[in-house]
Motif scaffolding. Structure first.
Motif: not given
Ligand code: SF4
Length: 443
Positions: A62-75, A114-118
């Motif tokens: 989970f993340c508050r916002k998606r960073c424009k360079f992010c390529y991880f599986r996040v919501y 790790g994450g995402g954002t623990p």
């Molecule tokens: S995982 Fe890291 S890089 Fe990706 S959206 Fe979340 S904070 Fe940003």
């Protein structure tokens, strides 16, 4: 700014093109398949290997916002009850692993959130998750427990809870100190939150605090990078991690670039290397030691990085959570990357593994060799003892090419990358790959 010596560039052109750059494993992820999942299950049902270090990775997507360079599986769209559902599935997955014959009775040597954002988890969610996991597995004996944080998600009481669950290494995702750059790149935090979080973490007394920076975010300039390095240095972290910005296909920036036909708006590779080299030199001048292509540490016992060093020396690691990667008894595997599928499989008590690859002995040797090369140094004696292979003979052409390009020096068993070699290490690694893996898609 310092100039790098003129060295042959390993990539075909200097621009940051769309595609993967960072080499995290071998063989490439693109050759892992669903057909091999039974090999992963077989390894988990085999006899325990008590002498091999074991780690646990927990993915909090989970993340508050998606960073424009992010390529991880996040919501970024999940609410508190979704997070509860996910944590329940994660605890179930860990419980299922705890019962596999190859894992029964084994202790974790290292744990990594790790994450995402623990740190997106609330204090209550975090403590409940740990309580559930501890019914089946404890990590009291772990040498290191790392927890990644986004500065804007932290409050002092949350950091206290993070310490309470046994975290020894707090990793702060700072990335930059310039608010304009942070905003342009879609980061959720601003610079005041970094300093506040860092001060709290120091007051609470985490044994080790790492900060992450990225060289080459959109809007980066020499002046702004020098400022970022100076601010990072003033904080005197126990370790500093710096990544050179890469631009895999599934990021907002690469999608925008494909739509507009414009190149991605980030610096070229030689510039990013120059920035990392500058940071390395500034930190070295204050006594820090370069411990890998991406890391500087204060020379003290608090700056070990057990997770990285264990993985790079062939430890077992169970990766839990959606889309997580594992390496166990010589078999690579990855979890399903769909939310529903992950939750359903965990609830039913099945392991949510989607694709796997049993690596051959030669592939395991290459894997360790390329990962350890990222430290800038290889000991041929280590490989002789562990794999009964003379790496300087087995990979004679690859080593010769590194020496000829001024990327490495060799004296007896001691193989060292030059600074220029260390700064370009990732694109050098395919020289050691088996020929069928050299020119294929990596991920
Ligand atoms: S995982 Fe890291 S890089 Fe990706 S959206 Fe979340 S904070 Fe940003």
């Amino acid at each position: 700014m310092l100039e790098l010596p003129q060295i042959t560039a390993p990539e075909k052109k200097p621009e940051t093109d769309i595609g993967s750059y960072f080499v995290a494993n071998y063989p490439p992820f693109s050759v892992w398949t669903r057909d091999h999942v039974p090999a992963a299950i077989e390894a988990l049902d085999g006899p325990p290997r008590p002498n091999v270090p074991l780690g646990l990775y927990l993915h909090i997507p989970f993340c508050r916002k998606r960073c424009k360079f992010c390529y991880f599986r996040v919501y970024t769209d999940k609410n508190a009850s979704d997070v509860d559902v996910y944590c329940d599935a994660l605890a179930r997955e860990i419980e299922t692993y705890s019962k596999r014959p190859a894992l029964a009775g084994r202790q974790f040597e290292f744990v990594y959130f790790g994450g995402g954002t623990p740190s997106f988890l609330s204090e209550k969610q975090l403590l409940r998750l740990i309580e559930r996991i501890n019914q089946h597995w404890r990590w009291d004996a772990a040498r290191e427990v790392t927890f990644e944080c986004e500065p804007g998600t932290l409050k002092k009481h949350k950091l206290e809870a993070i310490k309470e669950i046994g975290v020894t290494r707090l990793s702060l995702g700072v990335e930059h100190f310039d608010d304009e750059i942070l905003e342009h790149n879609g980061r959720a935090h601003h610079s005041p939150e970094i300093f506040q979080a860092y001060d709290w973490a120091r007051e609470i007394g985490f044994p080790q605090i790492n900060i992450d920076l990225i060289a080459g975010m959109v809007g980066e300039t020499d002046e702004k990078w020098e400022m970022a390095v100076a601010k990072a240095l003033a904080m005197q972290p126990d370790s500093l991690t710096i990544y050179q910005m890469e631009m895999p296909h599934n990021t907002v920036l690469s999608r925008d670039s494909k739509t507009s036909g414009e190149p991605v708006p980030i610096a070229d590779w030689p510039t990013k290397r120059r920035w990392v080299d500058y940071a390395f030199q500034q930190f070295e001048a204050q006594g820090y030691i370069v411990s890998s292509a991406y890391t500087l540490v204060k020379p003290s016992q608090r700056s070990a990085f057990v997770y990285r060093d264990s993985l790079w020396h062939g430890a077992d690691m169970i990766g839990t959570g959606v889309a997580s990667f594992s390496h166990f008894a010589g078999v690579h595997f990855q979890n399903v990357d769909g939310w529903e599928e992950y939750i359903d499989l965990c609830r039913s008590g099945e392991l949510p593994i989607n694709r796997a690859l049993p690596a051959t002995a030669h592939q395991l040797l290459i894997r360790e060799l390329i990962l350890q090369l990222k430290t800038g140094r290889l000991d041929a004696g280590y490989f002789r003892k562990k794999f009964q292979v003379e790496i300087l003979d087995e990979f004679a052409d690859a080593f010769r090419s590194l020496v000829n390009d001024n990327y490495a020096t060799i004296a007896g068993d001691d193989i060292r990358l030059t600074r220029a070699g260390l700064l370009v290490v990732d694109p050098l690694l395919p020289r050691f790959f088996e020929s069928e893996h050299r020119d294929i898609r990596y991920t």
